[in-house]
Design an enzyme around this catalytic site. Structure first.
Site, PDB file in Angstrom:
ATOM      1  N   ILE A 258       0.849  -1.190   0.000  1.00  0.00           N
ATOM      2  CA  ILE A 258       0.000   0.000   0.000  1.00  0.00           C
ATOM      3  C   ILE A 258       0.886   1.241   0.000  1.00  0.00           C
ATOM      4  CG2 ILE A 258      -1.799   1.271   1.229  1.00  0.00           C
ATOM      5  CD1 ILE A 258      -2.585  -1.384   2.542  1.00  0.00           C
TER       6      ILE A 258
ATOM      7  N   GLY B  76       3.439  -8.846   5.899  1.00  0.00           N
ATOM      8  CA  GLY B  76       4.051  -8.096   6.999  1.00  0.00           C
ATOM      9  C   GLY B  76       3.877  -6.615   6.749  1.00  0.00           C
ATOM     10  N   GLY B  77       3.710  -5.835   7.821  1.00  0.00           N
ATOM     11  CA  GLY B  77       3.517  -4.401   7.635  1.00  0.00           C
ATOM     12  C   GLY B  77       2.300  -4.149   6.762  1.00  0.00           C
ATOM     13  N   ASP B  78       2.524  -3.429   5.660  1.00  0.00           N
ATOM     14  CA  ASP B  78       1.431  -3.156   4.714  1.00  0.00           C
ATOM     15  C   ASP B  78       1.640  -3.926   3.412  1.00  0.00           C
ATOM     16  OD1 ASP B  78       3.725  -1.677   4.198  1.00  0.00           O
ATOM     17  OD2 ASP B  78       2.629  -0.056   3.211  1.00  0.00           O
ATOM     18  N   GLU B  79       2.319  -5.062   3.491  1.00  0.00           N
ATOM     19  CA  GLU B  79       2.595  -5.873   2.307  1.00  0.00           C
ATOM     20  C   GLU B  79       1.717  -7.124   2.263  1.00  0.00           C
ATOM     21  OE1 GLU B  79       7.316  -5.001   1.337  1.00  0.00           O
ATOM     22  OE2 GLU B  79       6.699  -6.913   2.183  1.00  0.00           O
TER      23      GLU B  79
END
Length: 343
Positions: A219, A259-262
């Protein structure tokens, strides 16, 4: 040493000990259930013995183990709660013993009609964990109808409790396994699932000779969302974006919150051309959707994509992930440069 036990009692005790050891030693539910039903068939003389468990998707009973009959004849039979003897025991949680089924209107001829078998007597007990009935055990055409309850009810009750313990343990273990491969924000698979299964997906692609594409999705400007709306709202965005992506995937495609925004997408039957076409569709859908619609104002988003194709780009799981991740970051850098020039 002789403790004065009859051989019948000794056999029952030995069966309980063996099942108890197996319950401790393995979580393989089929192995445990087959052992229990085999022991029941050895201890309780009858024509056949069956274990029916609840199908959690439908709430109906299905045949899990069948001893003395061909399971292929009953594997597609489903019994509704309250239907026949098995359904009645399943609904009530109370055992039923019918010495002569011709004299009991609750008996359902469905299984006999499907298999050609002739049921004369039936003993059915619930498989119960606390207040929840998980299934039933049926013993058909017992040899000694007159003394059946006195001789065998206690051991049958004990063994049905063992079945309940095995089923409940299996369900808890499956639940823990599901949680271990599920992302807490989106409800989709997580990185652990990816690393456990990517090798299998590659092996499937080799066998089927179909394409396999790995894609990373990130994102854009997600940090701004966190800084502006906070972590809880950002978590909701991750969930909503996952929903947008999932709506554009086929049944064979796999969505992973990495993970994170992935996110990672596994296109299990698509080569480069088809994967690019599908990623374009996903990117357009993300761009056209609105997020956090309860907020004022709501959000519009974009995302950056990168991909690698097996085996053209890479032949190992690690290299596929590295190449796809690098391609995604390259796309993100290019997007930022283009935006900077416009501004």
């Amino acid at each position: 040493m002789d403790f004065g036990m009859s051989s019948d009692t000794e056999n029952k005790l030995q069966a309980c000990l063996e099942i108890g050891k197996t319950l401790i030693a393995t979580f393989k539910i089929q192995e445990i259930l087959e052992l229990i039903m085999t022991k029941i068939s050895q201890l309780i003389p009858a024509h056949n013995w069956s274990l029916l468990l609840e199908d959690e998707a439908t709430g109906e009973l299905r045949f899990e183990i069948a001893v003395g009959i061909d399971k292929s004849e009953v594997k597609d039979i489903r019994i509704r709660p309250g239907e026949g003897i098995a359904g009645t025991v399943f609904s009530s949680g109370k055992p039923i013993f019918i010495p002569d089924v011709r004299k009991d209107g609750r008996f359902n001829h469905k299984v006999d009609q499907e298999t050609g078998f002739v049921t004369r007597s039936i003993y059915c007990v619930p498989v119960q964990a606390k207040d929840r009935v998980l299934g039933v055990i049926e013993i058909i055409n017992v040899n000694d109808v007159d003394s059946f309850e006195d001789r065998y009810l206690s051991i049958l009750t004990i063994l049905s409790d063992y079945v309940a313990i095995a089923v409940e343990n299996s369900q808890l273990f499956a639940q823990v396994e599901r949680l271990s491969i599920t992302d807490e924000y989106t409800g989709h698979y997580n990185a652990r699932f990816l690393h456990q299964n990517l090798k299998r997906f590659i092996a499937e692609a080799n066998r089927s000779r179909e394409g396999l594409t790995v894609a990373f999705v990130d994102i854009d400007d997600f940090k701004t969302i966190v800084d502006t709306h906070g972590h809880l709202a950002a978590g909701q965005v991750l969930k909503e974006v996952a929903g947008t992506i999932a709506s554009r995937l086929s049944q064979k495609d796999v969505l992973i919150k990495y993970g994170g925004d992935e996110y990672v997408l596994i296109f299990r039957d698509k080569g480069r051309t088809e994967a690019v076409r599908q990623m374009d569709s996903i990117a357009q859908s993300i761009k056209e959707s609105r997020y956090l619609i309860s907020e004022t104002p709501d959000l519009t988003l974009t995302a950056s994509f990168g991909m690698a194709v097996y085996p053209e780009d890479a032949e190992t799981e690690k290299d596929l992930l590295i190449l796809a991740d690098n391609a995604m970051f390259a796309a993100k850098r290019a997007r930022k440069k283009a935006r900077f020039r416009r501004e």
